[in-house]
Design an enzyme around this catalytic site. Structure first.
Site, PDB file in Angstrom:
ATOM      1  CG  ASP B  72      -0.149  -0.123   2.509  1.00 50.33           C
ATOM      2  OD1 ASP B  72       1.088  -0.247   2.448  1.00 50.33           O
ATOM      3  OD2 ASP B  72      -0.763  -0.094   3.588  1.00 50.33           O
ATOM      4  CB  CYS B  75       5.228  -2.681   1.812  1.00 50.44           C
ATOM      5  SG  CYS B  75       5.872  -2.166   0.227  1.00 50.44           S
ATOM      6  CG  HIS B 270       5.783  -5.458  -2.310  1.00 46.21           C
ATOM      7  ND1 HIS B 270       4.904  -4.705  -1.568  1.00 46.21           N
ATOM      8  CD2 HIS B 270       5.740  -6.707  -1.790  1.00 46.21           C
ATOM      9  CE1 HIS B 270       4.361  -5.478  -0.640  1.00 46.21           C
ATOM     10  NE2 HIS B 270       4.850  -6.682  -0.758  1.00 46.21           N
TER      11      HIS B 270
END
Lengths: 153, 459
Positions: B72, B75, B270
């Site tokens: 989101d 992370c 990510h």
């Protein structure tokens, strides 16, 4: 709404009460503290002088990790306020990607006031008004003053 | 049938721009997930391109578990914050919790000095201290599991999670601004430190970049005596995932020995959390080199001193080594804990039942295999039937070698590290109870040479 958000809103309200920007009044409802009603006089040195504007500041559930939402309930002719029923103002520190959790509501109020005195035509939400503000200041001022008379008296 | 090409008006463009800047992809999943076997990552990339396939295939043998973070935009921050708390839990020392709280509190001055106001950051800081105290009290009550559950639950509460991230972001920003010389060279040309922090660190939606991570590693991780390790899973050349480490140093500037390590897996855009087996099991127990077990137990079973803990017990279990990619001996580094790799296709886990296993560890073994049909435990015998098939999920152990395998082969085992070579665990060391001088044999010379080449190539 978490306890943290509530605590923060109360804190912000306290600070706004101690240091209310001139010409502003905040209506705070403890039952519904996520929506503030702000009554604001058009700043003297601006084209909006003489007008009385009603604004709403809405605090999202994720506040203070998401910015409060500022909207003009009174119609206003301004490059940074959307010309629709929302009347939203979203620039600078109020942008979701620029919002910092330690930002203060009182700075938001000051930002609103500054923008009424000097619109930011480079970061506008209404491009046609911004163009007019840049290229045809007279016409802009005329319309803005006309709207103050019509909607903000 | 032509007309002027459709040109959107400014308003329409502005509207589209607004829509696109307000677009938020649906993000799902918990903010911080449960710990799971890292073979899931390998499975995920099974159909990906070869670079990813090769890199992820090697992953589970070193990093047994992982934990997802919700993608989101927070992370990276959340992964570091979470693993920081987790490292404290793993140490299980209540004084460390108090030390950390004191240390973090003392950085209030740092925050004040760059213009943050205490009444604005104290809410965020308090969430962090609250969680430190909550977990500390559970840990000192000996309730490690509840502490871990509390930590996970807290980090899945948006308010708490965001407050802690925000606090750490402010610390990061303050650190960068008070150490401009360390960071200014890494900023874009002409970018001012203050402006960088205000646009790339402090806003609530901005993912951590390398400068931010270095600063957070300095202010939070290294000063706590922890190390931070980031594995970059990308399309770059090579068979292994590139690793970047931030290592803590002691007061005299020397690197700390074997610090608790926060491990992250980075895939472009990510971050997730990784664990080695040693992180999952127990606080760091100095690990005996892998080959000791092999060499010592070739012809006679000698119980290990129980005080040496679980990891040694694990190393006694035949078949409990991870599969070593088709080599005779695993290409693992010596800090690797031999341990089971849960893999779905695995048929049975030979469990050595006659060594008393501490209950917590036993539970671990069970949970790791809860989805694996267990056959009745195979008692460890010194000459087990040679029926175990090659090519299974485990790398072959010595018990699976040809029947002619004798203990005197063990001296030709490769000793790649000088630490091991010079330690008394080496049978060639005069302090070793099974002291056996090294003898040169032309055959083993060849084997050793090729193996060490292989090993160095794979490390």
């Amino acid at each position: 709404m978490s306890a943290g958000s509530k605590k923060r809103i109360l804190k912000e309200y306290g600070e706004c009460m101690n240091d209310t920007p001139s010409g502003m009044k905040i209506n705070f409802d403890e039952q519904n503290m996520t929506e503030w009603e702000v009554l604001m006089d058009g700043p003297e040195q601006s084209v909006y002088a003489g007008g009385h504007f009603k604004l709403k500041i809405t605090f999202p559930i994720e506040y203070p990790f998401k910015p409060p939402v500022v909207s003009f309930k009174t119609k206003i002719y301004h490059p940074n306020v959307s010309n629709d029923e929302k009347g939203s103002m979203c620039l600078g520190m109020l942008r979701p990607e620029a919002w910092k959790p330690p930002n203060k509501v009182v700075s938001v109020l000051h930002l609103i006031q500054t923008l009424l005195i000097e619109p930011n035509s480079d970061d506008s939400i209404e491009p046609s008004i911004a163009t007019e503000y840049k290229d045809n200041r007279k016409e802009f001022e005329k319309t803005a003053k006309d709207w103050v008379k019509r909607y903000a008296k | 049938m032509s007309g002027p090409a459709y040109t959107p008006t400014d308003e329409e463009l502005a509207h589209l721009q607004k829509l696109s800047s307000e677009f938020e992809p649906e993000v799902t999943g918990p903010l911080v997930g449960e710990r799971q076997s890292s073979s899931a990552i390998t499975t995920e990339y099974a159909n990906a391109d070869p670079v990813y396939r090769v890199k992820t295939a090697a992953l589970p043998s070193k990093y047994s578990h992982y934990r997802t973070c919700r993608g989101d935009g927070h992370c990276g921050w959340r992964a570091i914050a979470f693993t920081y708390f987790e490292a404290l839990l793993r140490l299980g020392d209540r004084n460390r919790f108090l030390e950390e709280e004191t240390r973090l509190r003392s950085m209030g001055n740092l925050l004040n000095s760059i213009g943050f106001q205490e009444h604005l950051y104290e809410d965020f800081a308090d969430e962090c201290f609250d969680l430190l105290r909550k977990t500390e009290s559970l840990v000192s009550a000996g309730n490690d599991e509840r502490a871990a559950a509390e930590l996970l639950a807290s980090f899945n509460d948006v308010g708490v999670s965001m407050a802690i991230i925000t606090y750490f972001k402010l610390l990061t920003s303050a650190w960068i601004q008070t150490h401009p010389n360390d960071f200014a060279p890494f900023l874009d040309l002409g970018q001012d430190i203050r402006q960088y922090c205000s646009t790339q660190i402090e806003p609530s939606v901005c993912e951590i970049d390398h400068v931010g991570m270095s600063a957070l590693a300095e202010v939070l991780v290294k000063q706590a005596g922890f190390a931070l390790e980031v594995l970059y899973l990308d399309r770059s050349a090579g068979e292994e995932i590139n690793t970047y480490r931030f290592d803590p140093v002691s007061n005299d500037g020397l690197p700390l020995h074997n610090p608790p390590t926060l491990r992250l897996l980075y895939r472009p855009g990510h971050y997730d959390i990784l664990y080695k087996m040693e992180d999952v099991q127990q606080p760091a127990i100095p690990q005996a080199p892998l080959h000791v077990a092999l060499a010592d137990y070739a012809d006679e079973f000698v119980p290990m001193p129980t005080s040496r803990g679980m990891s040694d017990v694990m190393s006694l279990i035949p078949g409990m080594y991870p599969t070593g990619l088709g080599q005779n001996w695993p290409s693992v580094s010596y800090d690797y804990n031999p341990s089971p790799i849960p893999q779905p296709q695995m048929a049975a886990v030979p469990t050595y039942t006659s060594v008393p296993v501490p209950t917590t560890s036993q539970e671990y073994v069970n949970t790791a295999h809860h989805n694996v049909p267990l056959e009745s435990p195979v008692g460890m015998s010194l000459n087990p039937p040679m029926t175990i098939e090659r090519g299974g999920p485990f790398r072959p152990s010595m018990y699976e070698l040809e029947p002619g395998f004798q203990s005197n082969h063990s001296q030709s085992l490769p000793f790649q590290t000088s630490i091991f070579r010079n330690s008394h665990y080496n049978t060639a060391h005069f302090l070793n109870p099974d002291f056996q001088p090294e003898e040169w044999s032309p055959d083993s010379e060849y084997v050793t040479g090729s193996r060490s080449r292989h090993k160095s190539a794979s490390q």
